[in-house]
Motif scaffolding. Structure first.
Motif, PDB file in Angstrom:
ATOM      1  N   ALA A 174     -13.454 -55.870   5.948  1.00 29.17           N
ATOM      2  CA  ALA A 174     -13.240 -55.202   5.546  1.00 29.17           C
ATOM      3  C   ALA A 174     -13.877 -54.213   4.450  1.00 29.17           C
ATOM      4  CB  ALA A 174     -11.488 -54.604   5.497  1.00 29.17           C
ATOM      5  N   ALA A 175     -13.542 -55.070   2.715  1.00 32.27           N
ATOM      6  CA  ALA A 175     -13.269 -54.566   2.042  1.00 32.27           C
ATOM      7  C   ALA A 175     -15.691 -54.067   1.744  1.00 32.27           C
ATOM      8  CB  ALA A 175     -13.274 -55.088   0.698  1.00 32.27           C
ATOM      9  N   VAL A 176     -15.436 -55.623   2.683  1.00 30.89           N
ATOM     10  CA  VAL A 176     -17.039 -55.436   1.832  1.00 30.89           C
ATOM     11  C   VAL A 176     -18.485 -54.494   2.750  1.00 30.89           C
ATOM     12  CG1 VAL A 176     -19.551 -57.290   2.523  1.00 30.89           C
ATOM     13  CG2 VAL A 176     -17.453 -58.223   1.559  1.00 30.89           C
ATOM     14  N   TRP A 177     -17.288 -54.357   4.537  1.00 30.92           N
ATOM     15  CA  TRP A 177     -17.691 -53.581   5.529  1.00 30.92           C
ATOM     16  C   TRP A 177     -18.268 -52.290   4.795  1.00 30.92           C
ATOM     17  CZ3 TRP A 177     -19.889 -54.038  10.296  1.00 30.92           C
ATOM     18  CH2 TRP A 177     -19.669 -53.613  10.922  1.00 30.92           C
ATOM     19  N   GLN A 178     -16.881 -51.695   4.185  1.00 29.51           N
ATOM     20  CA  GLN A 178     -16.789 -50.202   3.843  1.00 29.51           C
ATOM     21  C   GLN A 178     -17.398 -50.299   2.184  1.00 29.51           C
ATOM     22  OE1 GLN A 178     -14.477 -47.698   4.342  1.00 29.51           O
ATOM     23  NE2 GLN A 178     -15.671 -46.258   2.761  1.00 29.51           N
ATOM     24  N   LEU A 179     -17.877 -51.247   1.189  1.00 31.07           N
ATOM     25  CA  LEU A 179     -18.583 -50.920   0.151  1.00 31.07           C
ATOM     26  C   LEU A 179     -20.089 -51.189   0.456  1.00 31.07           C
ATOM     27  CD1 LEU A 179     -19.454 -51.583  -3.471  1.00 31.07           C
ATOM     28  CD2 LEU A 179     -19.629 -53.694  -2.734  1.00 31.07           C
ATOM     29  N   ALA A 180     -20.706 -51.371   1.980  1.00 30.01           N
ATOM     30  CA  ALA A 180     -21.321 -51.730   2.413  1.00 30.01           C
ATOM     31  C   ALA A 180     -21.779 -50.515   2.855  1.00 30.01           C
ATOM     32  CB  ALA A 180     -21.801 -52.431   3.957  1.00 30.01           C
ATOM     33  N   ALA A 181     -21.442 -49.399   3.455  1.00 28.28           N
ATOM     34  CA  ALA A 181     -21.453 -47.940   3.807  1.00 28.28           C
ATOM     35  C   ALA A 181     -21.532 -47.544   2.252  1.00 28.28           C
ATOM     36  CB  ALA A 181     -20.195 -47.809   4.671  1.00 28.28           C
ATOM     37  N   ASP A 182     -20.666 -47.387   1.181  1.00 25.30           N
ATOM     38  CA  ASP A 182     -20.518 -46.669   0.212  1.00 25.30           C
ATOM     39  C   ASP A 182     -22.007 -47.369  -0.676  1.00 25.30           C
ATOM     40  OD1 ASP A 182     -18.097 -45.520   0.854  1.00 25.30           O
ATOM     41  OD2 ASP A 182     -17.085 -47.048  -0.543  1.00 25.30           O
ATOM     42  N   LYS A 214     -24.776 -48.050   0.098  1.00 25.82           N
ATOM     43  CA  LYS A 214     -25.907 -48.055   2.229  1.00 25.82           C
ATOM     44  C   LYS A 214     -26.331 -49.312   1.198  1.00 25.82           C
ATOM     45  CE  LYS A 214     -26.798 -43.228   2.074  1.00 25.82           C
ATOM     46  NZ  LYS A 214     -24.656 -42.890   1.911  1.00 25.82           N
ATOM     47  N   VAL A 215     -25.822 -50.494   1.514  1.00 32.96           N
ATOM     48  CA  VAL A 215     -26.839 -50.987   1.127  1.00 32.96           C
ATOM     49  C   VAL A 215     -25.864 -52.349   2.122  1.00 32.96           C
ATOM     50  CG1 VAL A 215     -27.133 -51.571  -1.341  1.00 32.96           C
ATOM     51  CG2 VAL A 215     -25.067 -52.646   0.169  1.00 32.96           C
ATOM     52  N   SER A 216     -26.729 -53.524   2.762  1.00 31.63           N
ATOM     53  CA  SER A 216     -26.416 -54.992   4.043  1.00 31.63           C
ATOM     54  C   SER A 216     -25.693 -55.240   3.417  1.00 31.63           C
ATOM     55  CB  SER A 216     -28.082 -55.707   3.155  1.00 31.63           C
ATOM     56  OG  SER A 216     -27.362 -56.627   2.538  1.00 31.63           O
ATOM     57  N   LEU A 217     -24.761 -55.989   4.438  1.00 28.78           N
ATOM     58  CA  LEU A 217     -23.400 -56.577   4.389  1.00 28.78           C
ATOM     59  C   LEU A 217     -23.761 -57.911   3.748  1.00 28.78           C
ATOM     60  CD1 LEU A 217     -21.845 -57.065   7.928  1.00 28.78           C
ATOM     61  CD2 LEU A 217     -20.847 -55.472   5.934  1.00 28.78           C
ATOM     62  N   ARG A 218     -24.886 -57.989   3.520  1.00 27.54           N
ATOM     63  CA  ARG A 218     -25.353 -59.825   2.440  1.00 27.54           C
ATOM     64  C   ARG A 218     -24.352 -58.715   1.096  1.00 27.54           C
ATOM     65  NH1 ARG A 218     -27.013 -64.501   4.183  1.00 27.54           N
ATOM     66  NH2 ARG A 218     -27.890 -63.573   5.406  1.00 27.54           N
ATOM     67  N   THR A 219     -25.563 -58.018   0.646  1.00 25.48           N
ATOM     68  CA  THR A 219     -25.627 -57.219  -0.661  1.00 25.48           C
ATOM     69  C   THR A 219     -23.997 -57.070  -1.364  1.00 25.48           C
ATOM     70  OG1 THR A 219     -28.315 -56.272  -0.287  1.00 25.48           O
ATOM     71  CG2 THR A 219     -26.934 -55.270  -2.557  1.00 25.48           C
ATOM     72  N   ALA A 220     -23.643 -55.996  -0.187  1.00 30.45           N
ATOM     73  CA  ALA A 220     -21.982 -56.076  -0.772  1.00 30.45           C
ATOM     74  C   ALA A 220     -21.129 -57.235  -0.941  1.00 30.45           C
ATOM     75  CB  ALA A 220     -21.182 -55.079   0.998  1.00 30.45           C
ATOM     76  N   ALA A 221     -21.607 -58.082  -0.259  1.00 29.14           N
ATOM     77  CA  ALA A 221     -20.776 -59.564  -0.326  1.00 29.14           C
ATOM     78  C   ALA A 221     -21.100 -60.293  -1.586  1.00 29.14           C
ATOM     79  CB  ALA A 221     -20.782 -60.765   0.856  1.00 29.14           C
ATOM     80  N   PHE A 222     -22.057 -59.797  -2.267  1.00 31.69           N
ATOM     81  CA  PHE A 222     -22.814 -60.848  -2.632  1.00 31.69           C
ATOM     82  C   PHE A 222     -22.246 -59.464  -4.230  1.00 31.69           C
ATOM     83  CE2 PHE A 222     -24.541 -63.752  -1.098  1.00 31.69           C
ATOM     84  CZ  PHE A 222     -25.136 -64.843  -1.812  1.00 31.69           C
ATOM     85  N   ILE A 223     -22.453 -58.327  -4.454  1.00 34.69           N
ATOM     86  CA  ILE A 223     -21.430 -57.690  -5.198  1.00 34.69           C
ATOM     87  C   ILE A 223     -20.242 -57.543  -5.392  1.00 34.69           C
ATOM     88  CG2 ILE A 223     -20.957 -55.101  -6.161  1.00 34.69           C
ATOM     89  CD1 ILE A 223     -23.508 -54.078  -3.744  1.00 34.69           C
ATOM     90  N   VAL A 224     -19.529 -58.005  -4.480  1.00 36.08           N
ATOM     91  CA  VAL A 224     -17.662 -57.958  -4.248  1.00 36.08           C
ATOM     92  C   VAL A 224     -17.420 -60.016  -5.182  1.00 36.08           C
ATOM     93  CG1 VAL A 224     -15.948 -58.683  -2.827  1.00 36.08           C
ATOM     94  CG2 VAL A 224     -17.145 -56.822  -2.318  1.00 36.08           C
ATOM     95  N   GLY A 225     -18.433 -60.977  -4.700  1.00 37.01           N
ATOM     96  CA  GLY A 225     -18.157 -62.325  -5.096  1.00 37.01           C
ATOM     97  C   GLY A 225     -18.805 -61.943  -6.665  1.00 37.01           C
TER      98      GLY A 225
END
Length: 427
Positions: free
Chosen positions: A391-399, A401-412
Motif C-alpha cells: 500500500a505504501a509503495v502503491w501510494q508513493l508510485a501514484a504520488d 508518478k513513477v513505477s512500482l519498482r522505483t517507488a519501492a526503491f525510494i522507500v527502501g
C-alpha cells in the motif's frame, strides 16, 4: 581521487546481475533528495568473502568448490539473506542478491541489512554425505562473519531446512553452545518457524491478490502463468488455484507445459515430487519451444525462477497485464522500459517476494524469545506486513508518478540512507 571500480573478475560481465542492480540504483538516485549524497553507500558492498570449500568425495578423491558470502549493508541491522547451491553461481550474482536484500528488508521495514551466499556447484551431482560435508565446510569457512547478531543465512535455490540444520549444527559445535538464531528456515524441531517453508510463495500470492484488486481483476477466473515450480512458484500456484484462478502454464528447468482450461496444480505438485520436473505431466501439453512460454495469453505472469529471465528479447512478447516478480531480479532494466511502454504493470521483487524474509524475521524473534507462535498467527502477521508495504509503495508510485519498482526503491533506499546518515562515518 580514484573512482570506484568493479572487481576485475566482474568486468567480463557487463550485463551481469550486479550491473542490473547498479542501473536500478542510478534510476532511483534523482528521487532521494539530500540523501543522494550517500548513494555510493549502496554501490559498495560492506564485506565480500570468497572461500575455498574442499571436501573428500565418496570415492576418496578431493574436490574443491568456490563459495561466497557477501554482506552488502548492515546500517539497519544484521545481514540477512539466503544461501544458494547452483552451478552458475557467480560473485556478481551474489553481490546483486545481497544488495536486493538490503532494499527488500528496508522496503518492508524489517530490521535487517542485506546479505547473500552461495557455492558454485550442481548439488544433484553430490551424494547426501558429500552435500553434508560441503555444507559443513562452507559454514566453517564463513563462520568468521556470520552469527545471530551479525549475519543470518537462510535457504535459497537448491537449499532447504536440512541444509540449514547442518549449518546451525556446525556453527553451534564450533561455538560450543546451541545457537538456533544463526540461521532461519530450519526444521521446526530445531527452532524453525511454522509457515516459513511456504512464506515466500504465500507472500507472492498475498501481493498478487492485492494488486489484482487494485487493477479491478477478480482472482477467481484470472489466468496465471508461472515460471518456476519450486518452493516459490509451486506454493503460489497452489494458493492461486485454491482461490479460483486458472493456472494455465508452468515452466521449470526441464519443460514448459500449458492447459488453457487450467492445470490441476495439486496433481502437478505430486507429479513433480515423484519425477523431479513438470515434464511428462499428463494433464497438460508440453510446448515444443520453451520460449513460447512468454507468449502465453494470461492476466498475470509470475517469474519465480532465477534472475534476468525477462529481457529486451522477450518483453515485447508478453501478453500478461501484470508481471509479479517471485524471483530476485528476473526483469532487466531494458525489459522494464519495454513493459512500461506497453502498459504492463511490474510488481517488483523487493515487495512481491519479501514474504520469506519477513517470516525469517519472525523465526529469528521466536528463537531469541524461546516463545513460538501458531501458523495462523504467522500467516496473519505476514499478510498484514505485505499489504502495508504494498500500500505504501502503491501510494508513493501514484504520488510521484513513477513505477512500482522505483517507488519501492525510494522507500527502501531512503530508510537505509537515513540510517547511514544518522549513524555517521566512523573516523
Amino acid at each position: 581521487m580514484v573512482a570506484y571500480q568493479p572487481l576485475s573478475f566482474l568486468q567480463s560481465q557487463p550485463c551481469g546481475p550486479w550491473e542490473v542492480y547498479l542501473e536500478q540504483i542510478d534510476r532511483v538516485t534523482p528521487h532521494l533528495g539530500h540523501l543522494a549524497r550517500w548513494i555510493d553507500t549502496l554501490k559498495h558492498p560492506k564485506r565480500i568473502l570468497i572461500v575455498d570449500v574442499p571436501i573428500e568425495r565418496d570415492d576418496g578423491s578431493i574436490a574443491h568448490f568456490e563459495g561466497y558470502r557477501v554482506q552488502h549493508n548492515t546500517s539497519r541491522g544484521p545481514g540477512k539473506g539466503g544461501v544458494r547451491f547452483h552451478q552458475d553461481v557467480t560473485l556478481s550474482e551474489v553481490m546483486a542478491l545481497s544488495a536486493w536484500m538490503t532494499v527488500k528488508n528496508a522496503a518492508v521495514n524489517v530490521p535487517y541489512g542485506g546479505a547473500k551466499g552461495g557455492i558454485r556447484v550442481d548439488p544433484k551431482q553430490l551424494s547426501m554425505a558429500e552435500l553434508q560435508r560441503m555444507t559443513r565446510r562452507y559454514t566453517s569457512e564463513i563462520q568468521i562473519i556470520i552469527g545471530p547478531m551479525k549475519d543470518i543465512p537462510a535457504p535459497d535455490v537448491n537449499t532447504n531446512e536440512q541444509i540449514m540444520a547442518w549449518m546451525m549444527d556446525t556453527y553451534s559445535v564450533n561455538e560450543g553452545s546451541t545457537t538456533t538464531g544463526v540461521v532461519t528456515g530450519k526444521p521446526v524441531s530445531l527452532g524453525g518457524s511454522l509457515g516459513r517453508q511456504e512464506a515466500t510463495g504465500r507472500g507472492v500470492f498475498v501481493v498478487g491478490c492485492e494488486v489484482a484488486a487494485l487493477r479491478g481483476l477478480d482472482v477467481a477466473g484470472m489466468r496465471v502463468a508461472i515460471q518456476g515450480f519450486g518452493n516459490v512458484g509451486g506454493v503460489a500456484a497452489r494458493l492461486f488455484a485454491q482461490s479460483g484462478a486458472l493456472v494455465v502454464a508452468i515452466q521449470d528447468h526441464e519443460a514448459a507445459i500449458v492447459n488453457e482450461g487450467g492445470i490441476d496444480v495439486n496433481a502437478l505438485l505430486g507429479h513433480a515430487r515423484s519425477s523431479g520436473s513438470v515434464a511428462g505431466f499428463a494433464g497438460a501439453t508440453r510446448l515444443d519451444n520453451r520460449d513460447e512460454f512468454w507468449e502465453i495469453d494470461c492476466d498475470m505472469l509470475i517469474p519465480a525462477a532465477l534472475e534476468q529471465q525477462i529481457t529486451a528479447a522477450n518483453a515485447g512478447k508478453i501478453k500478461a497485464s501484470i508481471v509479479l516478480e517471485g524471483a530476485n531480479g528476473p526483469t532487466t532494466p531494458a525489459a522494464d522500459d519495454i513493459l512500461a511502454e506497453r502498459g504492463i504493470l511490474v510488481v517488483p521483487d523487493v515487495i512481491a517476494n519479501a514474504g520469506g524474509v519477513t517470516v525469517s524475521y519472525f523465526e529469528w524473534v521466536q528463537d531469541f524469545s524461546s516463545f513460538f507462535w501458531t501458523e495462523d498467527e504467522i500467516n496473519q502477521r505476514l499478510t498484514r506486513i505485505m499489504k502495508e508495504a504494498l500500500a505504501a509503495v502503491w501510494q508513493l508510485a501514484a504520488d510521484r508518478k513513477v513505477s512500482l519498482r522505483t517507488a519501492a526503491f525510494i522507500v527502501g533506499c531512503t530508510r537505509v540512507l537515513q540510517a547511514r546518515e544518522m549513524r555517521g562515518l566512523y573516523p
